[in-house]
Design an enzyme around this catalytic site. Structure first.
Site, PDB file in Angstrom:
ATOM      1  N   ARG A 122      -8.416  47.678  -1.038  1.00  0.00           N
ATOM      2  CA  ARG A 122      -8.449  47.775  -2.526  1.00  0.00           C
ATOM      3  C   ARG A 122      -8.283  46.329  -3.107  1.00  0.00           C
ATOM      4  O   ARG A 122      -7.672  45.472  -2.448  1.00  0.00           O
ATOM      5  CB  ARG A 122      -8.019  48.677  -3.383  1.00  0.00           C
ATOM      6  CG  ARG A 122      -8.282  50.386  -2.935  1.00  0.00           C
ATOM      7  CD  ARG A 122      -7.452  51.068  -3.645  1.00  0.00           C
ATOM      8  NE  ARG A 122      -6.117  51.467  -3.002  1.00  0.00           N
ATOM      9  CZ  ARG A 122      -5.104  51.874  -3.633  1.00  0.00           C
ATOM     10  NH1 ARG A 122      -5.346  52.365  -4.882  1.00  0.00           N
ATOM     11  NH2 ARG A 122      -4.006  51.931  -3.001  1.00  0.00           N
ATOM     12  N   LYS A 138      -4.710  44.518  -2.947  1.00  0.00           N
ATOM     13  CA  LYS A 138      -3.847  45.384  -2.069  1.00  0.00           C
ATOM     14  C   LYS A 138      -3.479  44.385  -0.945  1.00  0.00           C
ATOM     15  O   LYS A 138      -4.137  43.294  -0.909  1.00  0.00           O
ATOM     16  CB  LYS A 138      -4.498  46.496  -1.506  1.00  0.00           C
ATOM     17  CG  LYS A 138      -4.473  47.677  -2.696  1.00  0.00           C
ATOM     18  CD  LYS A 138      -3.122  47.985  -3.132  1.00  0.00           C
ATOM     19  CE  LYS A 138      -3.029  49.267  -4.290  1.00  0.00           C
ATOM     20  NZ  LYS A 138      -1.892  49.691  -4.522  1.00  0.00           N
ATOM     21  N   ASP A 193      -4.292  45.039   5.850  1.00  0.00           N
ATOM     22  CA  ASP A 193      -4.035  46.490   6.753  1.00  0.00           C
ATOM     23  C   ASP A 193      -5.212  46.399   7.759  1.00  0.00           C
ATOM     24  O   ASP A 193      -6.358  46.312   7.509  1.00  0.00           O
ATOM     25  CB  ASP A 193      -4.260  47.592   6.191  1.00  0.00           C
ATOM     26  CG  ASP A 193      -3.559  48.913   6.562  1.00  0.00           C
ATOM     27  OD1 ASP A 193      -3.794  48.962   7.844  1.00  0.00           O
ATOM     28  OD2 ASP A 193      -3.077  49.736   6.199  1.00  0.00           O
ATOM     29  N   CYS A 238      -6.066  48.670   9.826  1.00  0.00           N
ATOM     30  CA  CYS A 238      -7.064  49.808   9.958  1.00  0.00           C
ATOM     31  C   CYS A 238      -8.317  49.543   9.224  1.00  0.00           C
ATOM     32  O   CYS A 238      -9.482  49.898   9.570  1.00  0.00           O
ATOM     33  CB  CYS A 238      -6.519  51.003   9.431  1.00  0.00           C
ATOM     34  SG  CYS A 238      -6.298  51.201   7.556  1.00  0.00           S
ATOM     35  N   TYR A 239      -8.375  48.640   8.321  1.00  0.00           N
ATOM     36  CA  TYR A 239      -9.670  48.174   7.296  1.00  0.00           C
ATOM     37  C   TYR A 239     -10.424  47.138   8.375  1.00  0.00           C
ATOM     38  O   TYR A 239     -11.588  46.946   7.646  1.00  0.00           O
ATOM     39  CB  TYR A 239      -9.274  47.662   6.006  1.00  0.00           C
ATOM     40  CG  TYR A 239      -8.520  48.630   5.235  1.00  0.00           C
ATOM     41  CD1 TYR A 239      -9.318  49.735   4.778  1.00  0.00           C
ATOM     42  CD2 TYR A 239      -7.330  48.651   4.895  1.00  0.00           C
ATOM     43  CE1 TYR A 239      -8.742  50.467   3.887  1.00  0.00           C
ATOM     44  CE2 TYR A 239      -6.732  49.596   3.923  1.00  0.00           C
ATOM     45  CZ  TYR A 239      -7.431  50.721   3.517  1.00  0.00           C
ATOM     46  OH  TYR A 239      -6.966  51.649   2.883  1.00  0.00           O
ATOM     47  N   HIS A 245      -3.571  53.503  13.752  1.00  0.00           N
ATOM     48  CA  HIS A 245      -3.912  51.844  13.501  1.00  0.00           C
ATOM     49  C   HIS A 245      -4.404  51.323  14.671  1.00  0.00           C
ATOM     50  O   HIS A 245      -5.240  50.413  14.777  1.00  0.00           O
ATOM     51  CB  HIS A 245      -2.602  51.007  12.777  1.00  0.00           C
ATOM     52  CG  HIS A 245      -2.410  51.194  11.550  1.00  0.00           C
ATOM     53  ND1 HIS A 245      -1.623  52.313  10.920  1.00  0.00           N
ATOM     54  CD2 HIS A 245      -3.065  50.655  10.500  1.00  0.00           C
ATOM     55  CE1 HIS A 245      -1.578  52.222   9.808  1.00  0.00           C
ATOM     56  NE2 HIS A 245      -2.401  51.119   9.504  1.00  0.00           N
ATOM     57  N   HIS A 275     -12.505  51.741  -3.034  1.00  0.00           N
ATOM     58  CA  HIS A 275     -11.468  51.924  -1.810  1.00  0.00           C
ATOM     59  C   HIS A 275     -12.247  51.756  -0.582  1.00  0.00           C
ATOM     60  O   HIS A 275     -13.421  52.383  -0.281  1.00  0.00           O
ATOM     61  CB  HIS A 275     -10.876  53.169  -1.867  1.00  0.00           C
ATOM     62  CG  HIS A 275      -9.724  53.580  -0.744  1.00  0.00           C
ATOM     63  ND1 HIS A 275      -9.847  53.826   0.592  1.00  0.00           N
ATOM     64  CD2 HIS A 275      -8.431  53.507  -1.097  1.00  0.00           C
ATOM     65  CE1 HIS A 275      -8.954  53.859   1.305  1.00  0.00           C
ATOM     66  NE2 HIS A 275      -8.032  53.621   0.220  1.00  0.00           N
ATOM     67  N   ASP A 318      -0.102  48.078  11.649  1.00  0.00           N
ATOM     68  CA  ASP A 318      -0.881  47.858  10.221  1.00  0.00           C
ATOM     69  C   ASP A 318      -0.747  46.501   9.810  1.00  0.00           C
ATOM     70  O   ASP A 318      -1.602  45.514   9.841  1.00  0.00           O
ATOM     71  CB  ASP A 318       0.060  48.854   9.139  1.00  0.00           C
ATOM     72  CG  ASP A 318      -0.319  48.156   7.649  1.00  0.00           C
ATOM     73  OD1 ASP A 318      -0.741  47.048   7.260  1.00  0.00           O
ATOM     74  OD2 ASP A 318       0.316  48.842   6.893  1.00  0.00           O
ATOM     75  N   ASP A 351       1.180  52.583  15.692  1.00  0.00           N
ATOM     76  CA  ASP A 351       0.582  54.093  15.741  1.00  0.00           C
ATOM     77  C   ASP A 351      -0.515  54.409  16.252  1.00  0.00           C
ATOM     78  O   ASP A 351      -1.540  53.273  16.553  1.00  0.00           O
ATOM     79  CB  ASP A 351       0.962  54.614  14.444  1.00  0.00           C
ATOM     80  CG  ASP A 351       0.383  54.153  13.370  1.00  0.00           C
ATOM     81  OD1 ASP A 351      -1.229  54.032  13.439  1.00  0.00           O
ATOM     82  OD2 ASP A 351       0.762  53.540  12.261  1.00  0.00           O
TER      83      ASP A 351
END
Length: 418
Positions: free
Chosen positions: A263, A266, A269, A271-272, A336, A220, A326, A333
């Site tokens: 991952r 998936k 996103d 945040c990654y 993120h 992850h 995201d 938010d």
């Protein structure tokens, strides 16, 4: 007679969600091309809107956030760090307020809780200490009781090498990173604190190459960052199979969207952008530390900064409000916003200079990939903590220090920035 293999199968929820996300992102890319005639200089970071969104949140959170009462130090950190990478952190206004509030979140027996009078927990402890380092004042540094903090960290340490998140709580890779990052920033890192950690993190590296939250689980992005950063802080990343790790990490950048997934199989996103994007400068340091003679790339760090920046700037900002989301269809938010901007900053400051997609005003302040605070704030704290007497806990002196990894990297990086 040979049989025919039929690979047709019904669409899964995962496949349909992926197709929708790709379509949403392409629609936004096309809208930009139609409105700008393809001039990438028209790609702009919505600074004023983000500043208003963040400043409002640091002063007062909306009532619907009351369910996150146990995450109050996180809000201080997420917003403070987003402001500092935007070069909008007011060092006269925010530091005394952050220090005063966070001091009330500190438990008398060590560590920080999610709010005043809440039990100490390693996650808000990391958030609180990071926010205090961002504040960067003597008042902020003094807000932390280093002696009780050290006792708390040692109480959370487990014989197998990991850390509980709180008393009688779960043990996972977050605890390892939070404990070591806090100890390193406060310069209370000791041999007994790091004992067994390289072996523990190595056991959590999966067959894919990334790191899982616990042994035997799936690799992850967030846990991979936590495990690698923890080992890089103490200069022990060679405990990992670094080639397998790199192979896993480069395959997490999405070929169409440009951002990262957390991952395998998936969705992208924002945040990654940090959790995965910051792996690459850390891996560069890990390979350098493992073999001083190894030839490493001098102009790139194995991922593609330009598509990543385009994903964040074109697909994760909204027309009408500040903050970063995201992905298309989601609401912005603070979490993120913090990590998307952090990843954007990592991608802009390359090995051989800067790569800024769009308007030159999109440039963000460089962040330290070991702690995710501004580089000069990570350096500023050293003058204060270096001058302190040796750490003494329960009458016993502990030779303590900052981790070797961030200090060496930071000095090298600051020389390049001068």
């Amino acid at each position: 007679m040979a049989s025919t293999i039929n690979f047709d199968c019904p669409d899964t929820v995962t496949a349909m969600d992926q197709a929708k996300t790709e379509n949403d992102v392409v629609e936004l890319f096309n809208a930009f091309l139609a409105s700008s005639a393809g001039d990438t200089k028209e790609i702009r970071l919505r600074r004023d809107q983000h500043l208003a969104f963040l400043t409002k949140g640091l002063k007062e959170l909306p009532a619907q956030m009351s369910g996150l009462d146990a995450s109050r130090p996180w809000f201080v950190y997420w917003i403070s760090h987003a402001l500092e990478v935007l070069d909008e952190y007011d060092e006269d206004f925010w530091p005394p307020r952050a220090a005063s509030f966070l001091a009330h979140c500190q438990d008398p027996e060590g560590g920080f809780g999610g709010g005043p009078m809440q039990m100490p927990h390693l996650a808000p402890t990391y958030a609180a200490v990071s926010a205090l380092m961002i504040a960067g004042t003597e008042q902020a540094y003094k807000a932390v009781n280093r002696e009780t903090m050290y006792k708390f960290l040692m109480q959370m340490k487990r014989p197998e090498g990991g850390f509980m998140m709180h008393a009688e709580g779960e043990v996972d890779m977050r605890g390892t990173y939070c404990a070591l990052a806090v100890a390193s920033m406060l310069q209370i890192l000791t041999d007994e604190l790091v004992e067994g950690i390289p072996e523990y993190v190595r056991r959590c590296q999966t067959f894919e190459g990334g790191i899982a939250g616990e042994e035997g689980l799936e690799a992850h992005g967030g846990y991979s960052y936590c495990g690698l950063a923890a080992l890089c802080i103490i200069g022990k990343a060679s405990a990992l199979d670094l080639d397998a790790f790199l192979h896993w990490a480069v395959h997490r950048q999405m070929t169409l969207e440009g951002g990262f997934q957390g991952r395998t199989n998936k969705l992208v996103d924002s945040c990654y952008s940090f959790w995965q994007g910051a792996l690459f400068p850390l891996l560069h340091e890990a390979f350098r530390d493992y073999d001083k003679c190894q030839v490493l790339p001098s102009k790139h760090m194995w991922f593609m900064p330009r598509p990543l920046q385009m994903y964040v700037l074109l697909a994760c900002q909204t027309e009408t409000r500040g903050g970063v989301r995201d992905k298309p269809g989601k609401n912005p938010d603070y979490y993120h916003t913090c990590y998307a901007l952090s990843g954007l900053a990592v991608s802009q400051h390359t090995l051989d200079g800067e790569l800024i997609v769009g308007d030159s005003k999109n440039r963000l302040h460089p962040t330290d990939p070991f702690y995710n605070i501004a580089i000069e704030k990570a350096e500023r704290k050293c003058a204060y903590f270096d001058a302190l007497p040796p750490l003494v806990v329960d009458g016993r002196s502990h030779p303590s220090r900052e981790g070797s990894g961030p200090r060496v990297w930071r000095r090298r990086r600051l020389e390049k920035l001068q």
